[in-house]
Design an enzyme around this catalytic site. Structure first.
Site, mmCIF file in Angstrom:
data_model
loop_
_atom_site.group_PDB
_atom_site.id
_atom_site.type_symbol
_atom_site.label_atom_id
_atom_site.label_comp_id
_atom_site.label_asym_id
_atom_site.label_seq_id
_atom_site.Cartn_x
_atom_site.Cartn_y
_atom_site.Cartn_z
ATOM 1 N N ARG A 123 0.789 -1.368 -0.029
ATOM 2 C CA ARG A 123 -0.053 -0.125 -0.136
ATOM 3 C C ARG A 123 0.761 1.277 -0.044
ATOM 4 O O ARG A 123 1.980 1.322 0.703
ATOM 5 C CB ARG A 123 -0.952 0.028 1.133
ATOM 6 C CG ARG A 123 -2.060 -1.467 0.976
ATOM 7 C CD ARG A 123 -2.866 -1.546 2.352
ATOM 8 N NE ARG A 123 -3.889 -0.150 2.185
ATOM 9 C CZ ARG A 123 -4.614 0.077 3.344
ATOM 10 N NH1 ARG A 123 -4.449 -0.899 4.365
ATOM 11 N NH2 ARG A 123 -5.276 1.144 3.415
ATOM 12 N N ASP A 329 -15.223 3.368 3.767
ATOM 13 C CA ASP A 329 -15.215 2.136 4.025
ATOM 14 C C ASP A 329 -16.594 1.351 4.172
ATOM 15 O O ASP A 329 -16.644 0.100 4.012
ATOM 16 C CB ASP A 329 -14.709 1.941 5.662
ATOM 17 C CG ASP A 329 -13.345 2.440 5.778
ATOM 18 O OD1 ASP A 329 -12.402 2.502 4.615
ATOM 19 O OD2 ASP A 329 -12.734 2.715 6.914
#
Ligand code: S3P
Length: 447
Positions: A123, A329
């Site tokens: 990431r 999210d």
């Protein structure tokens, strides 16, 4: 762990009280650790990610006492009291721990090497390392070559070596809307001389700002601008109460909305407007969600309330790019809601989903397609958009969590209303944010 469930004819009934918010728990742990005094954190999240933050802080010399299953006490060491870690710091898979910790380590005059697990090591980190370097941090990282489409050659990935070179305040216009990046800069800003000014392109979750105020930091907020005064010691509020996690609640909110004959009460949920985009969107889709008793207690520093959700017929909607940070999210489960709605839903500017625990555009579109959903992903130079033409129904299928907690929980929700059996290849990843999820599902779902 493989999980098999059969949908249709289920309904949801009952009342639940969810574990504490993961994002807020991370902030409470970090700020308690670098403030002076003892802080009791009640209803904290026992997710794997938050326990990683506790372990990492222990490595830096902070002591904790587990008072009960729901309360942890942190013994703060003050801004300059952290110890040099005896070995490399290993963060496992918690992106929030990694990025926020970099902010704190940028202010330490000892050198730390921060390593990550397999997925987190892919990431992007330059979004944090760049502003921290501008503030004066000394950072080096393994600059990997392009090995797959997600890697960018100029990008930086863990492991990262970091220490302070003497920090100074900066004015930073954030190129990406990211609460993790903003928080890392704010934490580093506590160690800087002078003022830090951060300008956000779109407002992201403001838990760090709220908690910094609670710890008596010199912080001022005006619209999308944040001003922080460096070099001031934090004062522990002694007690912090963590509200129930709205991201965990989102799976039950969608489930109760799509399953006929359902009624669910969720008590004590964090209802900070920078996190509640999914409620707004679902209401626009026709969901019946009532907020009862919105309250803000001084020891909470976050708005809390109860939600009452009843089943409803959902219709398609447009989710704009500006709304994305407030529901980032919750996008996977909103995609499930859109597939069960009638009509077209468009999610604009969802590119950040590509760099979460997995590429969630891929994980959700591949899985929902297997379940019969009509999904298109549109990519242009400016934006990635998802279009779902909801048909009000899905069918069970063999699907994959891609080892991502939010994909796994969204698939459980999708499977509970699908016709036939759904088999998910691996759901152990759910403990990353919500260890008790399946037990809650069993408690409220009736056949
Ligand atoms: C988080 C911020 C968001 C979110 C993540 C938690 C936080 O990430 O997706 O799960 O606690 O600050 P970004 O800051 O990368 O958008």
């Amino acid at each position: 762990m493989i999980f098999s469930l059969s949908g249709s004819k289920c309904q949801v009934e009952g009342e639940i009280f969810l574990p504490g918010d993961k994002s807020i728990t991370h902030r409470a742990l970090f700020l308690s650790a670098i403030s002076r005094g003892k802080t009791s954190i009640e209803n904290y999240s026992t997710s794997e990610d938050c326990l990683t933050t506790v372990e990492v802080l222990k490595q830096l010399g902070v002591k904790f006492k587990y008072k009960s299953k729901r309360e942890i006490i942190a013994f703060g060491k003050g801004l300059d009291g952290l110890n040099k870690p005896g070995k490399d710091i290993f963060i496992k898979e918690s992106g929030t721990t990694f990025r926020l910790l970099l902010g704190i380590l940028a202010g330490q005059f000892f050198l730390s090497k921060v390593c990550a697990g397999k997925s987190l090591s892919k990431r992007p980190m330059s979004r944090v390392t760049q502003p921290l370097r501008l503030m004066g941090a000394c950072i080096s990282s393994a600059n990997r070559r392009l090995t797959s489409a997600v890697y960018h050659p100029a990008e930086e990935y863990p492991p990262i070596t970091i220490s302070s070179g003497g920090l100074k305040g900066i004015v930073y216009k954030m190129p990406v809307a990211s609460a993790q990046v903003k928080s890392a800069i704010l934490l580093a800003g506590l160690y800087a001389s002078g003022l830090c000014k951060i300008v956000e392109p779109v407002k992201t979750r403001d838990h760090t700002e709220r908690m910094l105020k609670l710890f008596k930091a010199g912080i001022k907020i005006s619209g999308n601008n944040i001003l922080l005064e460096g070099g001031r010691n934090l004062v522990s509020p002694e007690k912090i109460y963590i509200p129930g996690d709205i991201s965990s609640a989102s799976f039950f909110i969608v489930l109760a909305s799509i399953l006929p004959r359902s009624k669910l009460v969720i008590r004590n949920v964090g209802l900070n407007s920078t996190r509640c985009g999914m409620i707004k969107v679902l209401k626009r889709m026709g969901a019946e969600i009532k907020i009862k008793e919105l309250r803000l207690k001084s020891k909470e520093c976050e708005p809390v309330g109860d939600l009452i959700i009843k089943s409803s017929k959902l219709r398609g909607t447009l989710v704009t790019e500006k709304e994305i940070p407030s529901l980032i999210d919750e996008l996977p489960v909103l995609m499930v809601a859109a597939a069960y709605a009638n009509g077209k839903s468009i999610f604009r500017g969802v590119g950040e989903l590509r760099v979460k625990e997995t590429d969630r555009i891929r994980s959700m579109s591949e899985n929902l397609r297997k379940m019969g959903a009509d999904i298109e992903v549109h990519k242009s130079a400016k934006s990635i958009d998802i279009i779902i033409r909801g048909k009000g129904a899905l069918k069970g299928a063999k699907v994959s969590s891609f080892n991502d907690h939010r994909t796994a929980m969204s698939l459980v929700v999708a499977g509970l209303h699908a016709e036939g059996r759904t088999v998910i290849d691996n759901i152990s990843c759910i403990s990353k944010s919500f260890p008790g999820f399946i037990a809650y599902i069993k408690k409220i779902v009736e056949k």
